[in-house]
Structure formats: structure tokens, C-alpha cells
Design an enzyme around this catalytic site. Sequence first.
Site, PDB file in Angstrom:
ATOM      1  N   ALA A  71      16.056  59.280  31.590  1.00 56.56           N
ATOM      2  CA  ALA A  71      14.999  58.424  32.126  1.00 56.56           C
ATOM      3  C   ALA A  71      15.283  56.967  31.794  1.00 56.56           C
ATOM      4  CB  ALA A  71      13.651  58.838  31.548  1.00 56.56           C
ATOM      5  N   GLY A 114      16.722  63.681  31.933  1.00 54.83           N
ATOM      6  CA  GLY A 114      16.450  63.912  33.352  1.00 54.83           C
ATOM      7  C   GLY A 114      17.710  64.061  34.171  1.00 54.83           C
ATOM      8  N   GLU A 117      18.691  67.537  33.891  1.00 58.98           N
ATOM      9  CA  GLU A 117      17.762  68.357  34.667  1.00 58.98           C
ATOM     10  C   GLU A 117      18.078  68.316  36.160  1.00 58.98           C
ATOM     11  OE1 GLU A 117      13.691  68.480  32.087  1.00 58.98           O
ATOM     12  OE2 GLU A 117      14.348  66.501  32.745  1.00 58.98           O
ATOM     13  N   GLU A 137      15.547  64.738  24.370  1.00 61.40           N
ATOM     14  CA  GLU A 137      14.199  64.167  24.376  1.00 61.40           C
ATOM     15  C   GLU A 137      13.505  64.226  23.019  1.00 61.40           C
ATOM     16  OE1 GLU A 137      14.939  65.308  28.704  1.00 61.40           O
ATOM     17  OE2 GLU A 137      15.437  66.108  26.736  1.00 61.40           O
TER      18      GLU A 137
END
Length: 262
Positions: A71, A114, A117, A137
Site C-alpha cells: 500500500a 497488497g 495479494e 502488515e
Amino acid sequence: MSSKNLAYTDLIVKKESGIGKIIINREAQRNAISPNTWKELEWAIDDFEDDPNIKVAIVTGAGNKSFAAGADLKAMQKRTAKDILSSNAPRVLMKMEQSRIVYIASINGVALGGGCEVALACDIRIASKNAKFGQPEVLLSLIPAGGGTQRLPRIIGESMAKDLIFTGRVIDGEEALRIGLISQLCEFEELEQETEKKAASILKNGPLAVEYAKTIMNSTITYDNRGYLLEKLYQGHLMNSEDTKEGISAFLEKRKPNFKGE
């Protein structure tokens, strides 16, 4: 709507000979994913889905260092719990995963948070030897909230997924290949060619057979929306915590965080 008519700023989107290509084009930010990037990614996925000529799509990052480095933390620092709960990231990645199109992640560098992901939502993952993977994270007092807690255990097994998520450690391409996170590892200079070769090998097959095979394999996966909802709910709660504020600030200030469990 054609991709040519969409005002992409974070992505480069191409179509050629039945193959769609999405390049995350934020090289100065190590291809970190912002809320706008997620919006544009959904545009591209919807555009490909509406184009019957597109059978395979490749997702990669600009440059030679990052697929997507998680992110955009500067943007995330300003986000609230409400922003997290209204995030479209889980929906976007579910669209990719359940698409009729075969998505190939061409991982040209770090794929963290992310970014990892996004790769997990693809059907096939090919990586260059400079690639790194992780869901770090927890180091910021956050959790993987783009489906990481759901897809990673399915792909590499529960024990290894818990190891990676609970420690936040980053692994290299060799370990990623060994644990089944990726299916192929190659030299960086060969990555584009190897990815396109994989796409071509899929395209030459019966398109309906490939589409149906993906549909059948996906149908045996239990899509329980509770897991994705819980990711959002807990991430929203974390965004209001002092630990998360401290974790993000410490990362941006390049210092160790002082977590207090608050």
C-alpha cells in the site's frame, strides 16, 4: 468502455492478440498501490471481461525493482476506519480471481502486502530471481486485508501462511517456488519472454475448455465472504489504534516502532 477511453494515470493497459496487459506504473513509488490504483485496476479488469477477444491477461509492474511494494503508506496514513470498510480492493481481486480470463502475475521485483495479494488473486505466478514476497502488515500493526488471510493459506497451506503472516517475514523467489507460491522462477531478463510464452501456451488451447476448467476449479473453493468481511472489520478497528498510527509513522520515519497494544 474501451481501455483507450479510460483516463489511466497509475496503470498502463494494453491489448494485443487476445492478451491483455496491466502494468502498475508508479515506479517512483515502487509501484505502491493507492486507492486510485485499485479504482483503475477495476476499470481494466471490467474492460477485459467485456472484451470477448481477451482470453489471458498479464499483470506486472513498471521497472526492474517492484511488482508492487504494498500500500501507499503516505496515502494510508490519512485513511480512516470508514475508508477501510468502503475499500474496493477485496471486490477487485475477487473479480480477477473469478474472471473467465486466465490472469498471470509476472512478478518483476518485490511483491509485498497488497502487491502480494494482487499476485495471489492471479491464476499463475511467474517470478524473476530478484523477486521478494511477503505479507509484512503486522510489522505496522495491520493485517493483510486484500484477501491475504484467505488466499495465502489456500495456495501454500495453513502452517506456512501463518508463519509468513504472523512474522511478517519476506521470502525470496527460491523459497516462493519451493512452497508453491509461484510456479516458475527465471532470470529477470527472461521474465517477459517466459510470461508471454506461458500466455501463448494457454491461448493455443480450446478457449472454452480453459474457461470451464478455471470455473470448475474455482467452484470447489469455498468462497465464504465472512473471511473477507472480517479482514475489513479488523483492519478498520486497527486504523483507529495507536499502534497502527505508530507503526506507519515509524516506517515512514525509518525507525523501530514502539507498540503498546493500544
